[in-house]
Design an enzyme around this catalytic site. Structure first.
Site, mmCIF file in Angstrom:
data_model
loop_
_atom_site.group_PDB
_atom_site.id
_atom_site.type_symbol
_atom_site.label_atom_id
_atom_site.label_comp_id
_atom_site.label_asym_id
_atom_site.label_seq_id
_atom_site.Cartn_x
_atom_site.Cartn_y
_atom_site.Cartn_z
ATOM 1 N N GLU A 62 10.183 1.590 -13.175
ATOM 2 C CA GLU A 62 9.230 1.964 -12.135
ATOM 3 C C GLU A 62 9.945 2.096 -10.796
ATOM 4 O O GLU A 62 10.981 1.466 -10.575
ATOM 5 C CB GLU A 62 8.174 0.856 -12.011
ATOM 6 N N ASP A 119 3.607 -2.794 -6.702
ATOM 7 C CA ASP A 119 2.754 -3.296 -5.625
ATOM 8 C C ASP A 119 1.798 -4.324 -6.222
ATOM 9 O O ASP A 119 2.134 -5.492 -6.333
ATOM 10 C CB ASP A 119 2.029 -2.123 -4.967
HETATM 11 P P1 IMP Z 1 0.746 -0.792 -8.396
HETATM 12 O O1 IMP Z 1 0.030 -0.337 -9.630
HETATM 13 O O2 IMP Z 1 -0.217 -1.300 -7.349
HETATM 14 O O3 IMP Z 1 1.844 -1.783 -8.677
HETATM 15 O O4 IMP Z 1 1.362 0.506 -7.737
HETATM 16 C C1 IMP Z 1 2.532 1.055 -8.181
HETATM 17 C C2 IMP Z 1 2.635 2.539 -7.859
HETATM 18 O O5 IMP Z 1 2.071 2.865 -6.600
HETATM 19 C C3 IMP Z 1 4.089 2.946 -7.769
HETATM 20 O O6 IMP Z 1 4.555 3.407 -9.005
HETATM 21 C C4 IMP Z 1 4.090 4.023 -6.702
HETATM 22 O O7 IMP Z 1 3.928 5.302 -7.291
HETATM 23 C C5 IMP Z 1 2.910 3.723 -5.844
HETATM 24 N N1 IMP Z 1 3.301 3.018 -4.593
HETATM 25 C C6 IMP Z 1 3.061 1.722 -4.296
HETATM 26 N N2 IMP Z 1 3.569 1.393 -3.096
HETATM 27 C C7 IMP Z 1 4.161 2.509 -2.622
HETATM 28 C C8 IMP Z 1 4.904 2.800 -1.413
HETATM 29 O O8 IMP Z 1 5.128 1.945 -0.523
HETATM 30 N N3 IMP Z 1 5.367 4.076 -1.274
HETATM 31 C C9 IMP Z 1 5.151 5.046 -2.221
HETATM 32 N N4 IMP Z 1 4.483 4.809 -3.369
HETATM 33 C C10 IMP Z 1 3.993 3.558 -3.571
#
Ligand code: IMP
Ligand code: MG
Length: 185
Positions: free
Chosen positions: A107, A111
């Site tokens: 990945e 986040d």
């Molecule tokens: P999660 O499911 O909340 O962990 O989000 C993960 C996905 O969100 C990553 O694979 C990114 O595509 C996107 N993402 C999260 N934070 C950022 C950031 O700061 N910049 C760009 N994309 C992000």
């Protein structure tokens, strides 16, 4: 580095091209040492999550000095927003059958961990021999409990970041460094 035409959107540079390159080489060496062939003698399958991980994956596979195969998944979770909607949808599934394979899921950034959790469940249902997880960046703060990330590039503070594959509405992926995003809204 400062001559990119959208420089006004670029905040603080968190990791330079050199820092990223050095870290990726270290990560590749660790992965090559830890993940080998499966019981049938097949090399590990590295699965990149499109599109954010492509730049990282391209560098990481070249830092793994052992046979490795490559596949990609495409998911959609954020749309144009900078906040997670929480809903993950598979836009493109794997080309490979991963049953019995050693799989490394890669990945761009973790986040909430919702995307990773969803994808691990999806891959484990196909019964790989092993599943390791790897992320270039992990944002510090609230995260899904019980979520293991085996290989982490850098941990970052809770700011939205761009560059080295990471986008805002598809832009900035081609920045060679990782920087905070300075929204003009
Ligand atoms: P999660 O499911 O909340 O962990 O989000 C993960 C996905 O969100 C990553 O694979 C990114 O595509 C996107 N993402 C999260 N934070 C950022 C950031 O700061 N910049 C760009 N994309 C992000
Ligand atoms: Mg993204």
């Amino acid at each position: 580095m400062g001559d990119y035409p959208v420089a006004e959107d670029v905040g603080d540079i968190l990791f330079s091209e050199k820092e990223i390159a050095d870290r990726v080489v270290e990560m590749g060496a660790v992965i090559a040492a830890e993940v080998g062939v499966d019981p049938k003698g097949r090399p590990p399958l590295l699965v990149g999550v499109l599109k954010g991980s492509v730049i990282f994956v391209a560098d990481l596979v070249r830092a793994i000095t052992a046979p490795i195969e490559l596949d990609f998944l495409a998911v959609s979770s954020y749309g144009q927003a900078t906040q997670s909607s929480g809903a993950v949808k598979i836009l493109k599934d794997l080309d490979h059958d991963i049953a019995g394979r050693n799989v490394i899921l890669v990945e761009d950034i973790i986040d909430s961990g919702l995307t990773l959790r969803f994808l691990c469940k999806h891959l484990l249902a196909q019964q790989p021999a092993s599943l390791k997880t790897c992320a270039m960046l992990v944002r510090e703060g609230v995260r899904e409990p019980d979520l293991t990330i085996d290989y982490v590039g850098f941990r970052i503070p809770p700011a939205f970041v761009i560059g080295y594959g990471l986008d805002v509405a598809q832009r900035y992926r081609n920045l060679r460094y990782i920087a905070t995003y300075r929204s003009r809204e």
